[in-house]
Write a protein that holds these residues in place. Sequence first.
Motif, PDB file in Angstrom:
ATOM      1  N   PRO A 278     -15.598  47.875   3.776  1.00  0.00           N
ATOM      2  CA  PRO A 278     -15.471  48.467   2.445  1.00  0.00           C
ATOM      3  C   PRO A 278     -16.122  49.850   2.332  1.00  0.00           C
ATOM      4  CG  PRO A 278     -17.129  46.744   2.442  1.00  0.00           C
ATOM      5  CD  PRO A 278     -16.484  46.726   3.791  1.00  0.00           C
ATOM      6  N   HIS A 279     -16.900  50.247   3.336  1.00  0.00           N
ATOM      7  CA  HIS A 279     -17.572  51.543   3.309  1.00  0.00           C
ATOM      8  C   HIS A 279     -16.731  52.643   3.960  1.00  0.00           C
ATOM      9  CE1 HIS A 279     -21.302  49.695   1.969  1.00  0.00           C
ATOM     10  NE2 HIS A 279     -21.115  48.782   2.897  1.00  0.00           N
ATOM     11  N   CYS A 280     -16.216  52.368   5.179  1.00  0.00           N
ATOM     12  CA  CYS A 280     -15.538  53.436   5.930  1.00  0.00           C
ATOM     13  C   CYS A 280     -14.074  53.130   6.257  1.00  0.00           C
ATOM     14  CB  CYS A 280     -16.309  53.721   7.223  1.00  0.00           C
ATOM     15  SG  CYS A 280     -16.227  52.400   8.461  1.00  0.00           S
ATOM     16  N   GLY A 281     -13.601  51.898   6.021  1.00  0.00           N
ATOM     17  CA  GLY A 281     -12.203  51.551   6.278  1.00  0.00           C
ATOM     18  C   GLY A 281     -11.902  51.135   7.703  1.00  0.00           C
ATOM     19  N   HIS A 282     -12.938  51.035   8.561  1.00  0.00           N
ATOM     20  CA  HIS A 282     -12.768  50.627   9.952  1.00  0.00           C
ATOM     21  C   HIS A 282     -12.331  49.162  10.013  1.00  0.00           C
ATOM     22  CE1 HIS A 282     -13.559  50.725  14.275  1.00  0.00           C
ATOM     23  NE2 HIS A 282     -14.204  49.584  14.141  1.00  0.00           N
ATOM     24  N   HIS A 283     -11.373  48.845  10.910  1.00  0.00           N
ATOM     25  CA  HIS A 283     -10.927  47.466  11.081  1.00  0.00           C
ATOM     26  C   HIS A 283     -11.912  46.727  11.991  1.00  0.00           C
ATOM     27  CE1 HIS A 283      -7.156  47.889   8.974  1.00  0.00           C
ATOM     28  NE2 HIS A 283      -7.019  49.066   9.564  1.00  0.00           N
ATOM     29  N   ILE A 284     -12.351  45.550  11.552  1.00  0.00           N
ATOM     30  CA  ILE A 284     -13.368  44.765  12.243  1.00  0.00           C
ATOM     31  C   ILE A 284     -12.780  43.399  12.591  1.00  0.00           C
ATOM     32  CG2 ILE A 284     -15.694  43.801  12.033  1.00  0.00           C
ATOM     33  CD1 ILE A 284     -15.963  45.679   9.531  1.00  0.00           C
ATOM     34  N   HIS A 285     -13.058  42.930  13.793  1.00  0.00           N
ATOM     35  CA  HIS A 285     -12.672  41.578  14.199  1.00  0.00           C
ATOM     36  C   HIS A 285     -13.903  40.691  14.057  1.00  0.00           C
ATOM     37  CE1 HIS A 285      -8.799  42.900  15.647  1.00  0.00           C
ATOM     38  NE2 HIS A 285      -9.410  43.937  16.207  1.00  0.00           N
ATOM     39  N   ILE A 286     -13.774  39.645  13.249  1.00  0.00           N
ATOM     40  CA  ILE A 286     -14.899  38.758  12.951  1.00  0.00           C
ATOM     41  C   ILE A 286     -14.544  37.352  13.408  1.00  0.00           C
ATOM     42  CG2 ILE A 286     -16.344  37.808  11.115  1.00  0.00           C
ATOM     43  CD1 ILE A 286     -15.541  40.275   9.441  1.00  0.00           C
ATOM     44  N   THR A 287     -15.442  36.739  14.184  1.00  0.00           N
ATOM     45  CA  THR A 287     -15.279  35.341  14.577  1.00  0.00           C
ATOM     46  C   THR A 287     -16.060  34.490  13.599  1.00  0.00           C
ATOM     47  OG1 THR A 287     -15.049  35.961  16.898  1.00  0.00           O
ATOM     48  CG2 THR A 287     -15.573  33.658  16.428  1.00  0.00           C
ATOM     49  N   LEU A 288     -15.366  33.554  12.942  1.00  0.00           N
ATOM     50  CA  LEU A 288     -15.980  32.704  11.932  1.00  0.00           C
ATOM     51  C   LEU A 288     -16.198  31.306  12.491  1.00  0.00           C
ATOM     52  CD1 LEU A 288     -13.667  33.738   8.971  1.00  0.00           C
ATOM     53  CD2 LEU A 288     -15.993  34.546   9.416  1.00  0.00           C
ATOM     54  N   ASP A 289     -17.388  30.754  12.263  1.00  0.00           N
ATOM     55  CA  ASP A 289     -17.720  29.382  12.644  1.00  0.00           C
ATOM     56  C   ASP A 289     -17.636  28.530  11.387  1.00  0.00           C
ATOM     57  OD1 ASP A 289     -18.710  26.986  13.540  1.00  0.00           O
ATOM     58  OD2 ASP A 289     -20.690  27.755  14.081  1.00  0.00           O
ATOM     59  N   THR A 290     -16.597  27.702  11.286  1.00  0.00           N
ATOM     60  CA  THR A 290     -16.368  26.900  10.093  1.00  0.00           C
ATOM     61  C   THR A 290     -17.000  25.519  10.164  1.00  0.00           C
ATOM     62  OG1 THR A 290     -14.260  26.091  10.958  1.00  0.00           O
ATOM     63  CG2 THR A 290     -14.196  28.087   9.612  1.00  0.00           C
ATOM     64  N   SER A 291     -17.709  25.217  11.242  1.00  0.00           N
ATOM     65  CA  SER A 291     -18.292  23.876  11.398  1.00  0.00           C
ATOM     66  C   SER A 291     -19.359  23.585  10.349  1.00  0.00           C
ATOM     67  CB  SER A 291     -18.874  23.701  12.799  1.00  0.00           C
ATOM     68  OG  SER A 291     -19.940  24.615  13.008  1.00  0.00           O
ATOM     69  N   GLY A 292     -19.985  24.620   9.776  1.00  0.00           N
ATOM     70  CA  GLY A 292     -21.012  24.430   8.758  1.00  0.00           C
ATOM     71  C   GLY A 292     -20.466  24.470   7.340  1.00  0.00           C
ATOM     72  N   GLY A 293     -19.153  24.550   7.181  1.00  0.00           N
ATOM     73  CA  GLY A 293     -18.559  24.623   5.851  1.00  0.00           C
ATOM     74  C   GLY A 293     -18.607  26.032   5.296  1.00  0.00           C
ATOM     75  N   SER A 294     -18.520  26.128   3.994  1.00  0.00           N
ATOM     76  CA  SER A 294     -18.534  27.433   3.327  1.00  0.00           C
ATOM     77  C   SER A 294     -19.880  28.109   3.533  1.00  0.00           C
ATOM     78  CB  SER A 294     -18.255  27.262   1.835  1.00  0.00           C
ATOM     79  OG  SER A 294     -16.962  26.737   1.642  1.00  0.00           O
ATOM     80  N   GLN A 295     -19.841  29.428   3.732  1.00  0.00           N
ATOM     81  CA  GLN A 295     -21.058  30.185   4.014  1.00  0.00           C
ATOM     82  C   GLN A 295     -20.978  31.567   3.385  1.00  0.00           C
ATOM     83  OE1 GLN A 295     -21.929  30.375   8.230  1.00  0.00           O
ATOM     84  NE2 GLN A 295     -20.729  28.520   8.559  1.00  0.00           N
ATOM     85  N   GLU A 296     -22.148  32.140   3.168  1.00  0.00           N
ATOM     86  CA  GLU A 296     -22.267  33.514   2.695  1.00  0.00           C
ATOM     87  C   GLU A 296     -23.219  34.215   3.654  1.00  0.00           C
ATOM     88  OE1 GLU A 296     -23.315  35.745  -1.488  1.00  0.00           O
ATOM     89  OE2 GLU A 296     -23.057  33.573  -1.426  1.00  0.00           O
ATOM     90  N   PHE A 297     -22.794  35.364   4.206  1.00  0.00           N
ATOM     91  CA  PHE A 297     -23.630  36.041   5.196  1.00  0.00           C
ATOM     92  C   PHE A 297     -23.340  37.536   5.196  1.00  0.00           C
ATOM     93  CE2 PHE A 297     -19.870  34.314   7.184  1.00  0.00           C
ATOM     94  CZ  PHE A 297     -19.402  35.307   8.011  1.00  0.00           C
ATOM     95  N   TYR A 298     -24.152  38.275   5.950  1.00  0.00           N
ATOM     96  CA  TYR A 298     -24.024  39.725   6.084  1.00  0.00           C
ATOM     97  C   TYR A 298     -23.795  40.074   7.543  1.00  0.00           C
ATOM     98  CZ  TYR A 298     -25.803  40.184   1.354  1.00  0.00           C
ATOM     99  OH  TYR A 298     -25.959  40.104   0.004  1.00  0.00           O
ATOM    100  N   ASP A 299     -23.015  41.144   7.766  1.00  0.00           N
ATOM    101  CA  ASP A 299     -22.799  41.673   9.101  1.00  0.00           C
ATOM    102  C   ASP A 299     -22.751  43.195   8.967  1.00  0.00           C
ATOM    103  OD1 ASP A 299     -22.401  41.757  11.789  1.00  0.00           O
ATOM    104  OD2 ASP A 299     -20.387  40.887  11.773  1.00  0.00           O
TER     105      ASP A 299
END
Length: 67
Positions: free
Chosen positions: A12-33
């Motif tokens: 949301p800052h610079c428009g760069h495309h990022i590939h994110i690997t999500l671990d769904t084993s813990g259910g819904s989550q909120e985090f920063y990267d």
Amino acid sequence: MKHYSEQTATCPHCGHHIHITLDTSGGSQEFYDDCPACCHAIHLNMQVDEQHKTINLFIDADDEQIF
């Protein structure tokens, strides 16, 4: 449902495309990267819906706060 999913998002800052690997084993989550291009913090909110077997990823800038 498999426990890992890869998503492509836009910083949301610079428009760069990022590939994110999500671990769904813990259910819904909120985090920063950090964006690898501009190094700004990105707020990620992952909502896992086990019933419908879907993952919703909401992304916003770390500096967007509601007062």
